[in-house]
Structure formats: C-alpha cells, structure tokens
Scaffold this motif. Structure first.
Motif, PDB file in Angstrom:
ATOM      1  N   ILE A  64      -1.747   8.399  11.034  1.00  0.00           N
ATOM      2  CA  ILE A  64      -0.605   7.872  10.282  1.00  0.00           C
ATOM      3  C   ILE A  64      -1.038   6.730   9.362  1.00  0.00           C
ATOM      4  CG2 ILE A  64       1.568   6.599  10.481  1.00  0.00           C
ATOM      5  CD1 ILE A  64       2.165   8.187  13.000  1.00  0.00           C
ATOM      6  N   ILE A  65      -1.799   5.788   9.902  1.00  0.00           N
ATOM      7  CA  ILE A  65      -2.212   4.616   9.116  1.00  0.00           C
ATOM      8  C   ILE A  65      -3.138   5.014   7.972  1.00  0.00           C
ATOM      9  CG2 ILE A  65      -3.438   2.423   9.191  1.00  0.00           C
ATOM     10  CD1 ILE A  65      -0.708   2.350  10.536  1.00  0.00           C
ATOM     11  N   ARG A  66      -4.076   5.905   8.241  1.00  0.00           N
ATOM     12  CA  ARG A  66      -5.007   6.323   7.187  1.00  0.00           C
ATOM     13  C   ARG A  66      -4.352   7.263   6.180  1.00  0.00           C
ATOM     14  NH1 ARG A  66     -10.010   9.000   9.457  1.00  0.00           N
ATOM     15  NH2 ARG A  66     -10.924   8.511   7.429  1.00  0.00           N
ATOM     16  N   GLY A  67      -3.278   7.907   6.580  1.00  0.00           N
ATOM     17  CA  GLY A  67      -2.637   8.892   5.716  1.00  0.00           C
ATOM     18  C   GLY A  67      -1.509   8.354   4.866  1.00  0.00           C
ATOM     19  N   THR A  68      -1.169   7.063   5.017  1.00  0.00           N
ATOM     20  CA  THR A  68      -0.090   6.460   4.226  1.00  0.00           C
ATOM     21  C   THR A  68      -0.644   5.286   3.421  1.00  0.00           C
ATOM     22  OG1 THR A  68       0.539   5.081   6.133  1.00  0.00           O
ATOM     23  CG2 THR A  68       1.733   7.155   5.816  1.00  0.00           C
ATOM     24  N   PRO A  69      -0.072   5.010   2.261  1.00  0.00           N
ATOM     25  CA  PRO A  69      -0.579   3.914   1.419  1.00  0.00           C
ATOM     26  C   PRO A  69      -0.401   2.551   2.073  1.00  0.00           C
ATOM     27  CG  PRO A  69       0.817   5.406   0.146  1.00  0.00           C
ATOM     28  CD  PRO A  69       1.006   5.769   1.593  1.00  0.00           C
ATOM     29  N   LEU A  70      -1.370   1.691   1.882  1.00  0.00           N
ATOM     30  CA  LEU A  70      -1.309   0.331   2.406  1.00  0.00           C
ATOM     31  C   LEU A  70      -0.112  -0.418   1.844  1.00  0.00           C
ATOM     32  CD1 LEU A  70      -2.415  -2.091   3.939  1.00  0.00           C
ATOM     33  CD2 LEU A  70      -4.061  -2.458   2.079  1.00  0.00           C
ATOM     34  N   MET A  71       0.254  -0.140   0.602  1.00  0.00           N
ATOM     35  CA  MET A  71       1.396  -0.817  -0.014  1.00  0.00           C
ATOM     36  C   MET A  71       2.687  -0.532   0.762  1.00  0.00           C
ATOM     37  SD  MET A  71       2.837  -0.589  -3.922  1.00  0.00           S
ATOM     38  CE  MET A  71       1.290  -1.167  -4.617  1.00  0.00           C
ATOM     39  N   ILE A  72       2.880   0.725   1.163  1.00  0.00           N
ATOM     40  CA  ILE A  72       4.072   1.077   1.938  1.00  0.00           C
ATOM     41  C   ILE A  72       4.035   0.406   3.302  1.00  0.00           C
ATOM     42  CG2 ILE A  72       5.265   2.999   3.085  1.00  0.00           C
ATOM     43  CD1 ILE A  72       4.528   4.753   0.731  1.00  0.00           C
ATOM     44  N   GLN A  73       2.862   0.364   3.910  1.00  0.00           N
ATOM     45  CA  GLN A  73       2.730  -0.303   5.210  1.00  0.00           C
ATOM     46  C   GLN A  73       3.089  -1.781   5.109  1.00  0.00           C
ATOM     47  OE1 GLN A  73      -1.244   0.569   6.639  1.00  0.00           O
ATOM     48  NE2 GLN A  73      -1.018   2.731   6.082  1.00  0.00           N
ATOM     49  N   LEU A  74       2.661  -2.426   4.025  1.00  0.00           N
ATOM     50  CA  LEU A  74       3.016  -3.833   3.799  1.00  0.00           C
ATOM     51  C   LEU A  74       4.523  -4.024   3.733  1.00  0.00           C
ATOM     52  CD1 LEU A  74       0.355  -4.887   1.145  1.00  0.00           C
ATOM     53  CD2 LEU A  74       0.908  -6.216   3.179  1.00  0.00           C
ATOM     54  N   LEU A  75       5.189  -3.159   2.969  1.00  0.00           N
ATOM     55  CA  LEU A  75       6.645  -3.270   2.820  1.00  0.00           C
ATOM     56  C   LEU A  75       7.355  -3.024   4.141  1.00  0.00           C
ATOM     57  CD1 LEU A  75       7.050  -1.419  -0.600  1.00  0.00           C
ATOM     58  CD2 LEU A  75       7.353  -3.869  -0.185  1.00  0.00           C
ATOM     59  N   ILE A  76       6.919  -2.016   4.898  1.00  0.00           N
ATOM     60  CA  ILE A  76       7.566  -1.690   6.171  1.00  0.00           C
ATOM     61  C   ILE A  76       7.373  -2.816   7.179  1.00  0.00           C
ATOM     62  CG2 ILE A  76       7.475  -0.150   8.176  1.00  0.00           C
ATOM     63  CD1 ILE A  76       6.881   2.143   6.252  1.00  0.00           C
ATOM     64  N   ILE A  77       6.133  -3.294   7.311  1.00  0.00           N
ATOM     65  CA  ILE A  77       5.857  -4.352   8.286  1.00  0.00           C
ATOM     66  C   ILE A  77       6.569  -5.649   7.923  1.00  0.00           C
ATOM     67  CG2 ILE A  77       4.011  -5.860   9.150  1.00  0.00           C
ATOM     68  CD1 ILE A  77       2.194  -3.414   9.181  1.00  0.00           C
ATOM     69  N   PHE A  78       6.704  -5.921   6.635  1.00  0.00           N
ATOM     70  CA  PHE A  78       7.349  -7.166   6.219  1.00  0.00           C
ATOM     71  C   PHE A  78       8.869  -7.105   6.360  1.00  0.00           C
ATOM     72  CE2 PHE A  78       8.978  -9.999   2.749  1.00  0.00           C
ATOM     73  CZ  PHE A  78       8.598 -11.197   3.346  1.00  0.00           C
ATOM     74  N   TYR A  79       9.479  -5.980   5.957  1.00  0.00           N
ATOM     75  CA  TYR A  79      10.936  -5.914   5.916  1.00  0.00           C
ATOM     76  C   TYR A  79      11.575  -5.273   7.149  1.00  0.00           C
ATOM     77  CZ  TYR A  79      10.708  -7.203   0.976  1.00  0.00           C
ATOM     78  OH  TYR A  79      10.478  -7.876  -0.204  1.00  0.00           O
ATOM     79  N   PHE A  80      10.949  -4.229   7.707  1.00  0.00           N
ATOM     80  CA  PHE A  80      11.603  -3.431   8.748  1.00  0.00           C
ATOM     81  C   PHE A  80      11.974  -4.226  10.005  1.00  0.00           C
ATOM     82  CE2 PHE A  80      11.517  -0.381  12.319  1.00  0.00           C
ATOM     83  CZ  PHE A  80      12.579   0.424  11.933  1.00  0.00           C
ATOM     84  N   PRO A  81      11.061  -5.026  10.597  1.00  0.00           N
ATOM     85  CA  PRO A  81      11.447  -5.767  11.808  1.00  0.00           C
ATOM     86  C   PRO A  81      12.633  -6.696  11.593  1.00  0.00           C
ATOM     87  CG  PRO A  81       9.075  -5.808  11.518  1.00  0.00           C
ATOM     88  CD  PRO A  81       9.655  -5.250  10.250  1.00  0.00           C
TER      89      PRO A  81
END
Length: 228
Positions: free
Chosen positions: A61-78
C-alpha cells in the motif's frame, strides 16, 4: 543588476531558513526509517504467515500510493476522525506530521532493500555459523549484517538522494521547507513579487546537498570493498 544585489540578501536568508527545515526533515526521516525499515523487513520475512502477509500488504500500500497523498491523509485524516488537532498547531505540528509520513514511507522502501540484502546472503553461511555453535543473533550481527550493508549501500544511496528531493513535497501541508521558501518570492509573499530567479538558487541548494551526499556515500561504498 542593482535590483538583483538588493534582493540577494533577502533571498539567501529565506532560503537558508527553508534549507534548515529541509535538512531537519531529511535527518529525522533517516533516523526513523533506518531502524523501522529493518523491523518491517523482519516482519515480511517472518515464518508466522499472518504477520508476513500483513506486513507485505502494508508495504504494498505504502509503495503503491504517492507520498503526497500519504502526507495529506496523515495530516488531515486523524484530526477529522477525532474532531480535534492531533499534530498540534503551527509549523511544529506540520513538521511532526511530515516527519511521520516520510518515516513510514521510506521505512517501507528501505525494508525491501534490507530484505533483498539479507536473503542474498548464502544460506550455507548461516548453517556454518550454527555448526560452530553461534546463536541466530550472533550469526545475524557478526556474519549477515556486515555483508548485507555492503550489498544495500548502492540501492540505499539512491533512496537517500531521492529523499532529499522528496522533502519538497512537504509544502503540500504548508511546511516551510526549501521549495516553499523559493516559491514565496514568485508569489510575492516575501516582499518580492514575480521573481523567478530565487528558484534557480533553490536548485543550487539541492545540487550541492546531493553532491555532498553522493561523495560521502561513494566513499562509504569504497570502504566496504573488503567484503568482496
């Protein structure tokens, strides 16, 4: 030309601040991703099938998705789920979220490099260590680890250099790193409007940083030549 020299001290001061933030993010990512990646690699190689499958699925999952999206999810989702700020406010909160995102992302990439390095060591060496009465931990730290380091330095070097450039993605959550500082002059938020030349200076910062890393990692690789 006079305008250039008038603006130069302001630009360099801002870029230096942005570079320090970039350097901090780079160092913290490596400090967290190196050991975390090794732990993940152990999980993916575990003989306990559920753990191995879960770890490999997480890495996929982590390698298959863009780092930019991961940044947005980790910052906003919680914060959206818990209805309260999780990372804190201001620059410190954004930096913490970016650090977590980068550590998780690069730990997954490092884990695959570790796994390849460990599994590339001939099984006969482990068997020889067992015959000599060595424990599994002794075999790993005294035989496998040293040879693994030699094998993983080239691919790890590529990831480390990529990390330097990927730190620019942190601006997506308004972290004031190097690219953010250079772009600010183009937008006029630093008192200079429409100046594109600071972006060329920003590129020079990255080139120098990557050049120093390339030299250092090259020397490290040559020092490990005795494992051949």
């Amino acid at each position: 030309m006079e305008l250039f020299f008038e603006q130069l001290p302001i630009v360099l001061k801002s870029l230096n601040v942005g570079f320090i933030q970039t350097l901090k993010l780079f160092i913290i990512t490596l400090l967290g991703a190196f050991p975390f990646g090794l732990i993940i690699s152990f999980g993916s190689m575990s003989r306990f099938r559920p753990l191995a499958y879960f770890t490999r699925f997480f890495v996929w999952i982590i390698r298959g998705t863009p780092l930019m999206i991961q940044l947005l999810i980790i910052f906003y989702f919680p914060s959206l789920v818990l209805k309260r700020p999780v990372w804190g406010s201001g620059e410190a909160g954004r930096f913490l979220a970016a650090s977590v995102s980068f550590i998780v992302n690069y730990a997954c990439y490092f884990s695959e490099i570790y796994r390849g390095g460990i599994q590339g060591i001939p099984a006969g060496q482990t068997e020889a260590g067992l015959v000599l009465g060595m424990t599994k931990s002794q075999i790993f730290f005294k035989i496998t680890l040293l040879q693994m380091i030699k094998r993983i330095v080239p691919p790890m070097s590529n990831e480390i250099i990529t990390l330097v450039k990927d730190t620019s993605l942190a601006r997506i959550i308004a972290l004031q790193e190097l690219i953010w500082a250079g772009e600010a002059f183009l937008k006029g938020s630093q008192g200079i409007s429409g100046a594109i030349w600071p972006l060329f200076f920003t590129a020079v910062y990255y080139l120098i940083f990557n050049g120093l890393l390339t030299i250092g990692l090259g020397k490290l690789e040559r020092r490990l030549d005795y494992f051949r």
